[in-house]
Motif scaffolding. Structure first.
Motif, PDB file in Angstrom:
ATOM      1  N   ARG A 175       3.577   6.467  -3.340  1.00 52.51           N
ATOM      2  CA  ARG A 175       3.764   5.186  -2.659  1.00 52.51           C
ATOM      3  C   ARG A 175       4.377   4.118  -3.555  1.00 52.51           C
ATOM      4  NH1 ARG A 175      -1.815   4.614   0.677  1.00 52.51           N
ATOM      5  NH2 ARG A 175      -1.731   6.653   1.685  1.00 52.51           N
ATOM      6  N   ALA A 176       4.332   4.344  -4.877  1.00 51.28           N
ATOM      7  CA  ALA A 176       4.772   3.304  -5.805  1.00 51.28           C
ATOM      8  C   ALA A 176       6.257   2.923  -5.660  1.00 51.28           C
ATOM      9  CB  ALA A 176       4.462   3.717  -7.238  1.00 51.28           C
ATOM     10  N   THR A 214      -1.019  10.403  -4.378  1.00 44.29           N
ATOM     11  CA  THR A 214      -0.797   9.368  -3.385  1.00 44.29           C
ATOM     12  C   THR A 214      -0.265   8.095  -4.037  1.00 44.29           C
ATOM     13  OG1 THR A 214      -2.672  10.298  -2.185  1.00 44.29           O
ATOM     14  CG2 THR A 214      -1.872   8.166  -1.449  1.00 44.29           C
ATOM     15  N   SER A 215      -0.889   7.661  -5.134  1.00 43.09           N
ATOM     16  CA  SER A 215      -0.430   6.462  -5.829  1.00 43.09           C
ATOM     17  C   SER A 215       1.029   6.616  -6.227  1.00 43.09           C
ATOM     18  CB  SER A 215      -1.240   6.214  -7.110  1.00 43.09           C
ATOM     19  OG  SER A 215      -2.584   6.026  -6.812  1.00 43.09           O
ATOM     20  N   SER A 274       3.446 -10.423   0.742  1.00 44.32           N
ATOM     21  CA  SER A 274       4.364  -9.357   1.123  1.00 44.32           C
ATOM     22  C   SER A 274       3.968  -8.013   0.508  1.00 44.32           C
ATOM     23  CB  SER A 274       5.782  -9.754   0.705  1.00 44.32           C
ATOM     24  OG  SER A 274       6.577  -8.639   0.468  1.00 44.32           O
ATOM     25  N   MET A 275       3.557  -8.026  -0.772  1.00 46.68           N
ATOM     26  CA  MET A 275       3.138  -6.772  -1.399  1.00 46.68           C
ATOM     27  C   MET A 275       1.885  -6.225  -0.728  1.00 46.68           C
ATOM     28  SD  MET A 275       5.285  -5.917  -3.731  1.00 46.68           S
ATOM     29  CE  MET A 275       4.448  -4.743  -4.777  1.00 46.68           C
ATOM     30  N   ILE A 281      -5.364   1.211  -8.200  1.00 44.30           N
ATOM     31  CA  ILE A 281      -4.413   1.685  -9.220  1.00 44.30           C
ATOM     32  C   ILE A 281      -3.057   1.010  -9.042  1.00 44.30           C
ATOM     33  CG2 ILE A 281      -3.087   3.696  -9.999  1.00 44.30           C
ATOM     34  CD1 ILE A 281      -5.588   5.393  -9.362  1.00 44.30           C
ATOM     35  N   ASN A 282      -2.474   1.123  -7.818  1.00 45.78           N
ATOM     36  CA  ASN A 282      -1.180   0.478  -7.611  1.00 45.78           C
ATOM     37  C   ASN A 282      -1.308  -1.036  -7.726  1.00 45.78           C
ATOM     38  OD1 ASN A 282       0.319   2.775  -7.405  1.00 45.78           O
ATOM     39  ND2 ASN A 282       0.347   2.837  -5.159  1.00 45.78           N
ATOM     40  N   VAL A 324      -5.674  11.301  -5.352  1.00 47.71           N
ATOM     41  CA  VAL A 324      -5.438   9.883  -5.604  1.00 47.71           C
ATOM     42  C   VAL A 324      -4.154   9.701  -6.415  1.00 47.71           C
ATOM     43  CG1 VAL A 324      -6.297   7.857  -6.838  1.00 47.71           C
ATOM     44  CG2 VAL A 324      -7.867   9.255  -5.501  1.00 47.71           C
ATOM     45  N   PHE A 375       1.148  -3.046 -10.296  1.00 48.58           N
ATOM     46  CA  PHE A 375       2.095  -4.059  -9.830  1.00 48.58           C
ATOM     47  C   PHE A 375       1.643  -5.469 -10.187  1.00 48.58           C
ATOM     48  CE2 PHE A 375       3.533  -0.392  -7.498  1.00 48.58           C
ATOM     49  CZ  PHE A 375       4.890  -0.522  -7.623  1.00 48.58           C
ATOM     50  N   ASN A 399       2.811  -4.708   2.611  1.00 50.23           N
ATOM     51  CA  ASN A 399       3.451  -3.418   2.437  1.00 50.23           C
ATOM     52  C   ASN A 399       2.460  -2.306   2.138  1.00 50.23           C
ATOM     53  OD1 ASN A 399       5.788  -1.628   1.404  1.00 50.23           O
ATOM     54  ND2 ASN A 399       6.704  -3.557   2.048  1.00 50.23           N
ATOM     55  N   ARG A 410     -10.344   7.474  -1.416  1.00 48.38           N
ATOM     56  CA  ARG A 410      -9.024   7.689  -1.999  1.00 48.38           C
ATOM     57  C   ARG A 410      -8.146   6.450  -1.822  1.00 48.38           C
ATOM     58  NH1 ARG A 410      -4.420  11.490   0.540  1.00 48.38           N
ATOM     59  NH2 ARG A 410      -4.371   9.690   1.919  1.00 48.38           N
ATOM     60  N   GLY A 452       6.816   3.376   5.168  1.00 44.20           N
ATOM     61  CA  GLY A 452       6.947   3.344   3.714  1.00 44.20           C
ATOM     62  C   GLY A 452       6.132   4.415   3.005  1.00 44.20           C
ATOM     63  N   VAL A 453       5.921   5.555   3.688  1.00 44.02           N
ATOM     64  CA  VAL A 453       5.154   6.636   3.091  1.00 44.02           C
ATOM     65  C   VAL A 453       6.012   7.891   3.115  1.00 44.02           C
ATOM     66  CG1 VAL A 453       2.861   7.638   3.051  1.00 44.02           C
ATOM     67  CG2 VAL A 453       3.267   5.633   4.433  1.00 44.02           C
ATOM     68  N   LEU A 461      -9.124   3.663  -4.164  1.00 45.46           N
ATOM     69  CA  LEU A 461      -8.673   3.921  -5.533  1.00 45.46           C
ATOM     70  C   LEU A 461      -7.166   3.734  -5.670  1.00 45.46           C
ATOM     71  CD1 LEU A 461     -10.878   6.973  -6.564  1.00 45.46           C
ATOM     72  CD2 LEU A 461     -10.776   4.718  -7.653  1.00 45.46           C
ATOM     73  N   VAL A 462      -6.404   4.231  -4.684  1.00 44.53           N
ATOM     74  CA  VAL A 462      -4.951   4.054  -4.721  1.00 44.53           C
ATOM     75  C   VAL A 462      -4.620   2.566  -4.704  1.00 44.53           C
ATOM     76  CG1 VAL A 462      -2.811   4.369  -3.404  1.00 44.53           C
ATOM     77  CG2 VAL A 462      -4.398   6.282  -3.664  1.00 44.53           C
ATOM     78  N   TRP A 505       8.210   2.698  -3.214  1.00 47.33           N
ATOM     79  CA  TRP A 505       8.394   1.819  -2.077  1.00 47.33           C
ATOM     80  C   TRP A 505       7.904   0.403  -2.392  1.00 47.33           C
ATOM     81  CZ3 TRP A 505      11.728   2.829   1.128  1.00 47.33           C
ATOM     82  CH2 TRP A 505      11.769   2.213   2.376  1.00 47.33           C
ATOM     83  N   LEU A 506       6.758   0.340  -3.059  1.00 47.70           N
ATOM     84  CA  LEU A 506       6.208  -0.962  -3.431  1.00 47.70           C
ATOM     85  C   LEU A 506       7.132  -1.651  -4.434  1.00 47.70           C
ATOM     86  CD1 LEU A 506       2.441   0.015  -3.760  1.00 47.70           C
ATOM     87  CD2 LEU A 506       3.456  -1.427  -1.999  1.00 47.70           C
ATOM     88  N   LEU A 507       7.763  -0.855  -5.291  1.00 46.20           N
ATOM     89  CA  LEU A 507       8.666  -1.426  -6.295  1.00 46.20           C
ATOM     90  C   LEU A 507       9.883  -2.047  -5.618  1.00 46.20           C
ATOM     91  CD1 LEU A 507       8.873  -1.639  -9.389  1.00 46.20           C
ATOM     92  CD2 LEU A 507      10.322   0.384  -9.355  1.00 46.20           C
ATOM     93  N   GLN A 554       1.351   0.961   4.525  1.00 43.33           N
ATOM     94  CA  GLN A 554       1.367   2.364   4.085  1.00 43.33           C
ATOM     95  C   GLN A 554       0.069   3.065   4.460  1.00 43.33           C
ATOM     96  OE1 GLN A 554       2.241   1.925  -0.141  1.00 43.33           O
ATOM     97  NE2 GLN A 554       4.388   2.435   0.195  1.00 43.33           N
ATOM     98  N   ASN A 605       9.990  -3.158  -2.589  1.00 47.35           N
ATOM     99  CA  ASN A 605       9.507  -4.355  -1.908  1.00 47.35           C
ATOM    100  C   ASN A 605       9.310  -5.508  -2.890  1.00 47.35           C
ATOM    101  OD1 ASN A 605       8.390  -5.630   0.557  1.00 47.35           O
ATOM    102  ND2 ASN A 605       6.553  -5.769  -0.717  1.00 47.35           N
ATOM    103  N   LEU A 606       8.893  -5.160  -4.110  1.00 50.67           N
ATOM    104  CA  LEU A 606       8.706  -6.203  -5.124  1.00 50.67           C
ATOM    105  C   LEU A 606      10.040  -6.897  -5.419  1.00 50.67           C
ATOM    106  CD1 LEU A 606       6.714  -7.499  -7.069  1.00 50.67           C
ATOM    107  CD2 LEU A 606       7.347  -5.793  -8.767  1.00 50.67           C
TER     108      LEU A 606
END
Lengths: 472, 472
Positions: A306-307, A302-303, B346-347, B386-387, A299, B391, B350, B379, A289-290, B382-383, A309-311, B354, A313-314
């Protein structure tokens, strides 16, 4: 490949390097780094030149990556013309850009003339068009034309990765003439393993490996020992496809030809090895998932990467939640179901991931095709049923004992078999379908497979429980 | 590398192959396969020999894999001495064993004499010791000694993968003498890109690339153009480590030396490319919870090899279940918690995957070391935050609206931030710790990371809910 001067011959190859740059575990020695850092701080050019002179381009690249950003720029400045720009082809993209952006175009243009064309293109291709034009304008005519030709091919094609320096001779030359030509010509490529045979319009006729030339008498004509080049690579071919040709046919180098089958360059195995590495890495990162991340990314980058993919999954997580929501009355009656339900989903997810991993990899290596797909689907289904029954029995017994409820044990065991079967089918069919419709199975398979195993797991378990215990 | 006779020169390289064995998507043409199948059924040796003669070893390997087991054996029998055993180095282990086991040792011994030593060793190494001894006993003395020497090195070392055919000359020879020697010697290796320089005891002194020989006048001495071999590979070096040397230093071939620094063989890039592929594939399969599987494995072998992983996952799944069990009273009061709790887990899973994927890969390529570990941990943290916040807000709003309960939205949002942070830390620290203690991070990281994100996710969400709503 030149070693440090004081290297003793025939000695274990790693030792000279270890004594200098790397420690035993392949990491740069802290003392070496401190030493370089001090020399940079003191602007001690002599020491720096001495210490860096013996390093291979990839070692210098490692060293640059280990330095702090301000040290990197200072090192390049202090070394001046002694800085080997090929080292920049060995560092992360972000670090290369940071260094190159800090240099005047004049300096880059001078450096590019020292490089093989493939290395020069590698450095130039990430610059913006204006900088590229400025740098190219400062180059001599032939160099400019060569680099421009490579840069005009799309990214990630053979044309971008090729080296435009090569040796080409006419078919009627003799081996003797060819050897004499090579002895006299001062503009030979740095290293090469075959020479190409062309007609007057530079149309490719064939190639001869150097060992073939060396074992043949001087009077023999080149056309009599050349082999027809079966594996000429069109310049527009994707680099991954070119890499597969190299792998399949064990090539060391291959001619690159334009749309008129004229020889324009040569692709060499060392560039291809990098492509193979990259490709395998891409699959692994995508399955995790990267995206195309690098360790030097910030940072924020990277955020952001990756977002998405997380969305996704959400979304699938809310879908699973809504399946559970269908059975809220059942769970209210029997809270043990809430405790046990993640086990069914998790085991299914795990089994599905196993099958999916094998399938995605087999698709990437082209090992999975119409001839074995049927057999593999049957095998995975059977494996799903067998492991399903084994683990269902185990889980059924443990759950039945835990909650002193044999019926609950039976329900979870049945749900497990159903979910393991769903996992096997999802694990193989989802990547196959994605591949069939032209999507990259490495990217999207994981999310769909776990969606199936979550939904089927929760639905089968809670649904069976509702029926069995007559709730709701 | 010889192409089919009717191949037109300079043409797009893929076409001659496509017209024969492969269709456009790189899969073997069904018509070709049917044609071969019919010829095997008819025992039509002439047709078979004709059709197979033009195939590269890897193409013949692909063809063998596409045939049915009984067809494979029949093909090898019918082709007789025309069967190219190197094709067996290109097929799955199980298929190779199945074919080789069906052949008399006499036949294998004859075939081995035609092969390069590295290919012969590749085929022989999987046979049991008795068959190996029988086959070796039937070989001429020098061949026997050569193969025995390779086989005596441990599996997966440079000594096992090396080719024992190479050209070695004394340092005092001139370029002219060397060329004359190569023109006369009938026992040269099939293809080579450098020659080695040795003393009378075969101690390695250096090497000369063929292009260097070709561009040098006949009177020059070899010792004046040789370079000292910095990258000689000890025969006992692990093949993966040897592959890394090739990658780092862009080698095409490297001398392999014994413990007395005597030249015993040469390792070539084509073998190394296979090792690089294998290594990248291993990491990917291990992260997916699969061992050294091959597509040709049986149902029983596949079930067995995947079961341990499922068992470990079962243990962690029961652990998560018991965490949920701590809060059964809370869930009984508020069934919405059971519906929402898999989202938090699950989040986290995930996000943790990553980070873990990036970490495992960076460890494998040695890009992650003491110089950047601190920065990468910061990093990732922090990611994660932030994510996590982004979410968490999203999930909090949706959950609050769904159940018309703003408090529940606040609880799930807080739990999400906690779990995303745990995911980031687990995703980087678990692989780093496994690596530090000498375990392969690709194997065990996934199970531990999801264990952490499940346990933390359930505990944080249900625990916070219990506190907030004052239940239990």
């Amino acid at each position: 490949m030149a070693g440090p001067e004081n290297e003793s011959v025939g000695e274990n190859a790693r030792e000279p390097v270890e004594a200098g740059l790397y420690s035993d575990d392949g990491v740069i020695r802290p003392t070496f780094l401190a030493h370089i850092g001090a020399a940079i701080a003191d602007r001690d050019v002599l020491t720096l030149k001495q210490d860096v002179a013996g390093l291979h381009q990839s070692e210098l690249g490692d060293l640059i990556e280990a330095l702090l950003p301000e040290q990197r720029r200072a090192l390049v400045d202090l070394l001046g013309d002694d800085f080997d720009f090929t080292a920049l082809t060995e560092v992360d993209d972000a670090i290369r850009m940071e260094i190159v952006d800090g240099l005047p175009n004049e300096r880059i243009a001078t450096a590019m003339q020292e490089l093989d064309s493939d290395d020069a293109v590698y450095i130039l291709e990430d610059l913006d068009a204006q900088d590229q034009d400025e740098i190219l304008a400062k180059l001599p005519f032939t160099e400019r034309i060569r680099l421009r030709r490579s840069l005009d091919y799309p990214e990630e094609t053979a044309g971008r990765r090729m080296q435009t320096e090569f040796v080409a001779v006419p078919p009627f030359w003799t081996v003797g003439q060819t050897i004499d030509y090579m002895r006299d010509d001062q503009n030979l490529p740095d290293e090469f393993s075959q020479i190409f045979v062309v007609d007057p319009t530079f149309k490719l006729l064939g190639a001869v490996h150097l060992d073939q030339i060396l074992r043949t008498k001087r009077a023999v004509k080149i056309e009599d020992i050349m082999h027809e080049t079966r594996h000429a690579i069109p310049a527009t071919m994707d680099q991954e496809e070119a890499a597969r040709e190299f792998e399949q046919y064990d090539l060391l180098s291959a001619a690159v030809v334009d749309e008129n089958e004229r020889l324009v360059g040569v692709l060499t195995i060392d560039d291809v090895v990098d492509v193979i590495q990259q490709e395998a890495q891409e699959d692994l990162l995508r399955m995790g998932g990267v995206g195309d991340e690098e360790l030097s990314d910030t940072v924020a980058a990277t955020s952001r990467s990756r977002a998405p993919w997380l969305l996704v999954n959400l979304g699938t997580a809310f879908l699973s939640a809504s399946v559970i929501g269908l059975f809220d009355a059942t769970i209210e009656e029997m809270v043990a179901l809430a405790i046990l339900m993640p086990i069914v989903a998790s085991m299914g997810g795990n089994a599905g991931t196993q099958t999916m991993t094998v399938t995605v990899r087999a698709l990437a290596t082209k090992d999975l095709d119409i001839y074995n797909a049927g057999r593999i689907i049957r095998r995975e289904t059977l494996v799903g049923i067998i492991n399903g029954v084994i683990f269902a029995t185990l889980i059924g017994i443990v759950a039945g004992l835990w909650f002193q409820n044999p019926g609950l044990g039976g329900v979870i065991a049945t749900a497990m078999v159903v979910n393991m079967l769903a996992a096997a089918l999802a694990g193989i069919l989802i990547p196959l379908l994605l591949d069939k419709f032209g999507a990259d199975p490495a990217i999207a398979s994981a999310v769909f497979v776990t969606m199936v195993t979550d939904v089927v797991g929760f639905f089968a378990f809670l649904g069976l429980a509702t029926l069995w215990f007559g709730i709701g």
